[in-house]
Design an enzyme around this catalytic site. Sequence first.
Site, PDB file in Angstrom:
ATOM      1  N   ASN A 143      89.446  28.802  58.703  1.00 44.80           N
ATOM      2  CA  ASN A 143      88.302  29.277  57.931  1.00 44.80           C
ATOM      3  C   ASN A 143      88.768  30.330  56.932  1.00 44.80           C
ATOM      4  O   ASN A 143      89.927  30.739  56.963  1.00 44.80           O
ATOM      5  CB  ASN A 143      87.256  29.915  58.856  1.00 44.80           C
ATOM      6  N   TYR A 148      87.775  17.703  68.032  1.00 45.21           N
ATOM      7  CA  TYR A 148      87.944  17.155  66.687  1.00 45.21           C
ATOM      8  C   TYR A 148      88.187  15.652  66.701  1.00 45.21           C
ATOM      9  O   TYR A 148      87.480  14.892  66.039  1.00 45.21           O
ATOM     10  CB  TYR A 148      89.047  17.917  65.933  1.00 45.21           C
ATOM     11  N   HIS A 156      80.277  21.880  58.993  1.00 45.95           N
ATOM     12  CA  HIS A 156      81.171  21.724  57.833  1.00 45.95           C
ATOM     13  C   HIS A 156      80.877  20.434  57.061  1.00 45.95           C
ATOM     14  O   HIS A 156      81.794  19.770  56.577  1.00 45.95           O
ATOM     15  CB  HIS A 156      82.640  21.739  58.271  1.00 45.95           C
TER      16      HIS A 156
HETATM   17 FE1  HDE Z   1      85.274  23.474  63.978  1.00 43.77          FE
HETATM   18  N1  HDE Z   1      84.487  21.600  64.100  1.00 43.77           N
HETATM   19  N2  HDE Z   1      84.779  23.833  65.911  1.00 43.77           N
HETATM   20  N3  HDE Z   1      85.971  25.417  63.848  1.00 43.77           N
HETATM   21  N4  HDE Z   1      85.787  23.152  62.075  1.00 43.77           N
HETATM   22  C1  HDE Z   1      84.466  20.682  63.110  1.00 43.77           C
HETATM   23  O1  HDE Z   1      85.048  18.420  63.308  1.00 43.77           O
HETATM   24  C2  HDE Z   1      84.414  22.886  66.807  1.00 43.77           C
HETATM   25  C3  HDE Z   1      86.004  26.345  64.847  1.00 43.77           C
HETATM   26  C4  HDE Z   1      86.491  23.993  61.270  1.00 43.77           C
HETATM   27  O2  HDE Z   1      87.017  19.697  56.625  1.00 43.77           O
HETATM   28  C5  HDE Z   1      83.994  19.338  63.567  1.00 43.77           C
HETATM   29  O3  HDE Z   1      85.402  16.484  62.231  1.00 43.77           O
HETATM   30  C6  HDE Z   1      84.325  23.442  68.135  1.00 43.77           C
HETATM   31  C7  HDE Z   1      86.819  27.472  64.477  1.00 43.77           C
HETATM   32  C8  HDE Z   1      86.672  23.395  59.964  1.00 43.77           C
HETATM   33  O4  HDE Z   1      86.834  18.070  58.072  1.00 43.77           O
HETATM   34  C9  HDE Z   1      83.787  19.531  65.082  1.00 43.77           C
HETATM   35  C10 HDE Z   1      84.653  24.769  68.002  1.00 43.77           C
HETATM   36  C11 HDE Z   1      87.275  27.184  63.209  1.00 43.77           C
HETATM   37  C12 HDE Z   1      86.054  22.149  60.047  1.00 43.77           C
HETATM   38  C13 HDE Z   1      84.145  20.997  65.264  1.00 43.77           C
HETATM   39  C14 HDE Z   1      84.941  25.007  66.601  1.00 43.77           C
HETATM   40  C15 HDE Z   1      86.729  25.893  62.844  1.00 43.77           C
HETATM   41  C16 HDE Z   1      85.517  22.023  61.383  1.00 43.77           C
HETATM   42  C17 HDE Z   1      82.818  18.749  62.841  1.00 43.77           C
HETATM   43  C18 HDE Z   1      84.683  25.822  69.085  1.00 43.77           C
HETATM   44  C19 HDE Z   1      88.156  28.030  62.294  1.00 43.77           C
HETATM   45  C20 HDE Z   1      85.917  21.117  58.957  1.00 43.77           C
HETATM   46  C21 HDE Z   1      83.220  17.338  62.490  1.00 43.77           C
HETATM   47  C22 HDE Z   1      85.684  25.584  70.110  1.00 43.77           C
HETATM   48  C23 HDE Z   1      89.373  28.515  62.869  1.00 43.77           C
HETATM   49  C24 HDE Z   1      87.123  20.220  58.912  1.00 43.77           C
HETATM   50  C25 HDE Z   1      84.645  17.333  62.623  1.00 43.77           C
HETATM   51  C26 HDE Z   1      86.978  19.244  57.780  1.00 43.77           C
HETATM   52  C27 HDE Z   1      84.854  20.891  61.849  1.00 43.77           C
HETATM   53  C28 HDE Z   1      84.117  21.575  66.478  1.00 43.77           C
HETATM   54  C29 HDE Z   1      85.272  26.297  66.078  1.00 43.77           C
HETATM   55  C30 HDE Z   1      86.999  25.312  61.557  1.00 43.77           C
HETATM   56  C31 HDE Z   1      82.475  19.130  65.647  1.00 43.77           C
HETATM   57  C32 HDE Z   1      83.936  22.678  69.382  1.00 43.77           C
HETATM   58  C33 HDE Z   1      87.128  28.695  65.332  1.00 43.77           C
HETATM   59  C34 HDE Z   1      87.380  23.994  58.769  1.00 43.77           C
HETATM   60  O5  HDE Z   1      84.632  18.731  65.840  1.00 43.77           O
END
Ligand code: HDE
EC number: 1.11.1.6
Length: 485
Positions: free
Chosen positions: A128, A338, A55
């Site tokens: 999302n 996060y 993202h």
């Molecule tokens: Fe994320 N995701 N994600 N994700 N995600 C990040 O957080 C992660 C997942 C989503 O505008 C990271 O600060 C893991 C689902 C958005 O700042 C990180 C898993 C959904 C954003 C991370 C998921 C998301 C992130 C990257 C599996 C939708 C942007 C840097 C367990 C429901 C937020 C950060 C923004 C961002 C990890 C799965 C949505 C690395 C480990 C499911 C919208 O922490």
Amino acid sequence: MTTNNNLTTSWGAPVGDNQNSMTAGSRGPTLIQDVHLLEKLAHFNRERVPERVVHAKGAGAHGYFEVTNDLTKYTKADFLSEVGKRTPMFIRFSTVAGELGSADTVRDPRGFAVKFYTEEGNYDLVGNNTPIFFIRDAIKFPDFIHTQKRDPKTHLKNPTAVWDFWSLSPESLHQVTYLMGDRGIPATLRHMNGYGSHTFKWTNKDGDGVWVKYHFIADQGVKNMDVNLAAKLAGENPDYHTEDLFNAIENGDFPSWTLKVQIMPLEDANTYRFDPFDVTKIWSHKDYPLIEVGKMVLNKNPENYFAEVEQATFSPGTLVPGIDVSPDKMLQGRLFAYHDAHRYRVGANHQALPINRPRNEVKNYQRDGQMRFDNNGGGSVYYEPNSFGGPAEVPEHKQAAFPVTGIAESVAYDHNDHYTQPGDLYRLMSEEERTRLVDNIVAAMKPVELEEIKLRQIQHFYKADPEYGTRIAEGLGLKVPQEVK
Ligand code: HDE
């Protein structure tokens, strides 16, 4: 203190010359005692913080959320306590796989991360634009994302890795079908829905809970982008979506979304026909119809991209009383990931930055750390329990107790029907939509190096719907493997 327009150093001293370095004579060499030059170059070297590992490319906006329906029988969340109540919020939209400078109009899910600045602390809903996800256990996320990013040898995107992973992770089929269909490239950020995706738990004043799923329905309607236009724009204006959002808000054409929820009684989770915490599944709208909550309106652009959008930190673990998590294994993993990412990317005191800090007062016993830029609690009592009237806990907001059962082990979800819902999604599509879906998949799978991977994936499409699998096989010049027929 007099105000003037003087250029100063970071310590406030007036700068005498900001155009010419101090040199020994007009030809130099440059003198190390030009401390303003040293500071300017050193600060420049540190202008970038690490981009988000996923993202990375995003656009943000400020706005408000207004309650339009009384749901206090389900949740005691203060910001939902009264029809008409308004809460300031900030949103960040994003693509997932590309780097900070990558194109907006690619085929990818879009992040939909909302921060509500409620009177009882911040509430982040980090979703999302799709109601489901590719995998359902956090332990698979780093591998999945590796396949979406660049190959370590070629530094190119690697379709073989993408389809290898998906074909070996059939739980991805629902999200793959969604992504490869028309909704995979939204026309603009204003023309897409947002989803909380996971199941969350709401608790009311009496401590009674329900399971809940969030849907932000775009009041602008859902519109998608033709693949050829998307490819053209990716070259001509890689920031097309960012620009569209900024201009719409700047011109007073404020985009809005209606927030709706599906509510499931707690007991239903034990008997529903699949595990309702599995994020690769949607709940039937017939079983759990959408109930309106309120309206979100975006009406103000950020003043400074870095300060507000780049430094914004969202986490599904940023919750308020009345809203809790569910046992969804992906959500549970995210509760760690996060804030860990924020501490690495932005710093230990990221919560105190203007874009992240709650609008109510923060009172706790956490102190110190790098870049502690507020008054660090001043001289107030810095431990608990204490006899000095320090901030005290609020027993009525203790998390509602919940039962836990089972044997501790590394174990998969026991429901393995990965095919009914993707098949339903396929069958819901018009003939034109199916054709575009098949064309997109065929184009994406053509470069896959191993036939074995293509055949394995075709079997998944076939199991979802024989027509779906057959058309993809034909498009790739292959036959559906005999064993699946
Ligand atoms: Fe994320 N995701 N994600 N994700 N995600 C990040 O957080 C992660 C997942 C989503 O505008 C990271 O600060 C893991 C689902 C958005 O700042 C990180 C898993 C959904 C954003 C991370 C998921 C998301 C992130 C990257 C599996 C939708 C942007 C840097 C367990 C429901 C937020 C950060 C923004 C961002 C990890 C799965 C949505 C690395 C480990 C499911 C919208 O922490």
